[in-house]
Design a protein around this motif. Structure first.
Motif, PDB file in Angstrom:
ATOM      1  N   ARG A 127       0.810  -1.219   0.000  1.00 46.51           N
ATOM      2  CA  ARG A 127       0.000   0.000   0.000  1.00 46.51           C
ATOM      3  C   ARG A 127       0.843   1.269   0.000  1.00 46.51           C
ATOM      4  N   GLY A 128       1.886   1.292   0.798  1.00 46.94           N
ATOM      5  CA  GLY A 128       2.732   2.477   0.901  1.00 46.94           C
ATOM      6  C   GLY A 128       3.361   2.883  -0.414  1.00 46.94           C
ATOM      7  N   SER A 129       3.604   1.922  -1.283  1.00 43.89           N
ATOM      8  CA  SER A 129       4.231   2.221  -2.572  1.00 43.89           C
ATOM      9  C   SER A 129       3.305   2.982  -3.515  1.00 43.89           C
ATOM     10  N   ALA A 130       2.007   2.956  -3.254  1.00 45.56           N
ATOM     11  CA  ALA A 130       1.045   3.616  -4.136  1.00 45.56           C
ATOM     12  C   ALA A 130       0.449   4.886  -3.530  1.00 45.56           C
ATOM     13  N   SER A 131       0.989   5.347  -2.422  1.00 43.16           N
ATOM     14  CA  SER A 131       0.389   6.527  -1.780  1.00 43.16           C
ATOM     15  C   SER A 131       0.462   7.757  -2.687  1.00 43.16           C
ATOM     16  N   THR A 132       1.535   7.909  -3.442  1.00 44.40           N
ATOM     17  CA  THR A 132       1.600   9.054  -4.357  1.00 44.40           C
ATOM     18  C   THR A 132       0.649   8.876  -5.535  1.00 44.40           C
ATOM     19  N   ASP A 133       0.385   7.624  -5.918  1.00 46.07           N
ATOM     20  CA  ASP A 133      -0.536   7.377  -7.030  1.00 46.07           C
ATOM     21  C   ASP A 133      -1.963   7.778  -6.662  1.00 46.07           C
ATOM     22  N   ILE A 134      -2.407   7.425  -5.468  1.00 44.31           N
ATOM     23  CA  ILE A 134      -3.763   7.809  -5.072  1.00 44.31           C
ATOM     24  C   ILE A 134      -3.852   9.324  -4.914  1.00 44.31           C
ATOM     25  N   ASP A 135      -2.788   9.952  -4.428  1.00 44.54           N
ATOM     26  CA  ASP A 135      -2.777  11.413  -4.342  1.00 44.54           C
ATOM     27  C   ASP A 135      -2.851  12.040  -5.729  1.00 44.54           C
ATOM     28  N   ASP A 136      -2.075  11.499  -6.674  1.00 47.72           N
ATOM     29  CA  ASP A 136      -2.105  12.028  -8.038  1.00 47.72           C
ATOM     30  C   ASP A 136      -3.493  11.888  -8.664  1.00 47.72           C
ATOM     31  N   LEU A 137      -4.161  10.784  -8.388  1.00 46.91           N
ATOM     32  CA  LEU A 137      -5.520  10.615  -8.899  1.00 46.91           C
ATOM     33  C   LEU A 137      -6.450  11.694  -8.369  1.00 46.91           C
ATOM     34  N   ILE A 138      -6.392  11.915  -7.061  1.00 44.53           N
ATOM     35  CA  ILE A 138      -7.297  12.861  -6.409  1.00 44.53           C
ATOM     36  C   ILE A 138      -6.999  14.311  -6.791  1.00 44.53           C
ATOM     37  N   TYR A 139      -5.732  14.666  -6.793  1.00 47.04           N
ATOM     38  CA  TYR A 139      -5.365  16.075  -6.927  1.00 47.04           C
ATOM     39  C   TYR A 139      -4.996  16.509  -8.341  1.00 47.04           C
ATOM     40  N   ALA A 140      -4.727  15.570  -9.238  1.00 43.17           N
ATOM     41  CA  ALA A 140      -4.302  15.960 -10.582  1.00 43.17           C
ATOM     42  C   ALA A 140      -5.109  15.275 -11.688  1.00 43.17           C
ATOM     43  N   ASP A 141      -5.067  13.958 -11.735  1.00 47.17           N
ATOM     44  CA  ASP A 141      -5.649  13.237 -12.871  1.00 47.17           C
ATOM     45  C   ASP A 141      -7.159  13.401 -12.986  1.00 47.17           C
ATOM     46  N   LEU A 142      -7.865  13.128 -11.908  1.00 45.34           N
ATOM     47  CA  LEU A 142      -9.324  13.209 -11.984  1.00 45.34           C
ATOM     48  C   LEU A 142      -9.833  14.640 -12.161  1.00 45.34           C
ATOM     49  N   PRO A 143      -9.247  15.643 -11.496  1.00 42.28           N
ATOM     50  CA  PRO A 143      -9.676  17.014 -11.803  1.00 42.28           C
ATOM     51  C   PRO A 143      -9.406  17.392 -13.266  1.00 42.28           C
ATOM     52  N   ALA A 144      -8.294  16.944 -13.824  1.00 42.44           N
ATOM     53  CA  ALA A 144      -8.002  17.219 -15.233  1.00 42.44           C
ATOM     54  C   ALA A 144      -9.005  16.506 -16.138  1.00 42.44           C
ATOM     55  N   LEU A 145      -9.397  15.302 -15.760  1.00 42.86           N
ATOM     56  CA  LEU A 145     -10.421  14.582 -16.517  1.00 42.86           C
ATOM     57  C   LEU A 145     -11.734  15.351 -16.500  1.00 42.86           C
ATOM     58  N   PHE A 146     -12.082  15.901 -15.360  1.00 46.47           N
ATOM     59  CA  PHE A 146     -13.309  16.697 -15.274  1.00 46.47           C
ATOM     60  C   PHE A 146     -13.244  17.895 -16.214  1.00 46.47           C
ATOM     61  N   ASP A 147     -12.102  18.553 -16.279  1.00 45.44           N
ATOM     62  CA  ASP A 147     -11.932  19.686 -17.198  1.00 45.44           C
ATOM     63  C   ASP A 147     -12.210  19.258 -18.631  1.00 45.44           C
ATOM     64  N   GLU A 148     -11.706  18.093 -19.005  1.00 42.46           N
ATOM     65  CA  GLU A 148     -11.925  17.585 -20.365  1.00 42.46           C
ATOM     66  C   GLU A 148     -13.381  17.258 -20.605  1.00 42.46           C
ATOM     67  N   LEU A 149     -14.043  16.688 -19.611  1.00 42.24           N
ATOM     68  CA  LEU A 149     -15.465  16.367 -19.748  1.00 42.24           C
ATOM     69  C   LEU A 149     -16.279  17.643 -19.890  1.00 42.24           C
ATOM     70  N   LEU A 150     -15.905  18.691 -19.176  1.00 43.82           N
ATOM     71  CA  LEU A 150     -16.591  19.971 -19.320  1.00 43.82           C
ATOM     72  C   LEU A 150     -16.409  20.535 -20.719  1.00 43.82           C
ATOM     73  N   LYS A 151     -15.215  20.407 -21.263  1.00 42.51           N
ATOM     74  CA  LYS A 151     -14.971  20.861 -22.644  1.00 42.51           C
ATOM     75  C   LYS A 151     -15.868  20.106 -23.619  1.00 42.51           C
ATOM     76  N   LEU A 152     -16.002  18.816 -23.418  1.00 38.65           N
ATOM     77  CA  LEU A 152     -16.903  18.023 -24.274  1.00 38.65           C
ATOM     78  C   LEU A 152     -18.334  18.516 -24.157  1.00 38.65           C
ATOM     79  N   ALA A 153     -18.761  18.774 -22.936  1.00 39.76           N
ATOM     80  CA  ALA A 153     -20.131  19.212 -22.704  1.00 39.76           C
ATOM     81  C   ALA A 153     -20.413  20.576 -23.333  1.00 39.76           C
ATOM     82  N   GLU A 154     -19.401  21.411 -23.421  1.00 40.09           N
ATOM     83  CA  GLU A 154     -19.567  22.747 -23.992  1.00 40.09           C
ATOM     84  C   GLU A 154     -19.647  22.744 -25.514  1.00 40.09           C
ATOM     85  N   LYS A 155     -19.182  21.671 -26.141  1.00 43.06           N
ATOM     86  CA  LYS A 155     -19.207  21.598 -27.614  1.00 43.06           C
ATOM     87  C   LYS A 155     -20.579  21.334 -28.146  1.00 43.06           C
TER      88      LYS A 155
END
Length: 104
Positions: free
Chosen positions: A76-104
């Motif tokens: 588990r300890g080896s993936a602590s940065t991965d779960i943080d990256d998901l929460i703070y970077a990857d998933l928020p960036a995915l939301f931005d992309e989904l919003l762009k799709l919705a605006e088209k």
């Protein structure tokens, strides 16, 4: 999937990721592993919608797989940065992309 359905699906996926994140330190690894597999399944249609040429798709996929893999291996300890990256970077960036799709 309609724009609103994509946004609802994102919301469910993000809440699942938050649940994993909140339980990361003290949660049961078997339960976290199950939730990580559910998260991968929840994110898949969202990444399909934004497409594989989205610049963060590889990072998101790698972090999702690392979380699951390290949990499977009892590391588990080896993936602590991965779960943080998901929460703070990857998933928020995915939301931005989904919003762009919705605006088209």
């Amino acid at each position: 999937m309609s724009d609103i359905e994509l946004l609802k699906a994102y919301h469910r996926a993000y809440r699942k990721a938050l649940s994993i994140h909140h339980k990361w330190e003290d949660g049961d690894e078997v339960e976290l592993l199950q939730q990580s597999s559910e998260l991968i399944d929840a994110v898949k249609p969202l990444t399909d919608a934004v497409g594989s040429d989205w610049h963060r798709s590889k990072n998101l996929e790698r972090h999702l797989k690392c979380v699951r893999s390290f949990l499977r291996n009892g590391e588990r300890g080896s993936a602590s940065t991965d779960i943080d990256d998901l929460i703070y970077a990857d998933l928020p960036a995915l939301f931005d992309e989904l919003l762009k799709l919705a605006e088209k």
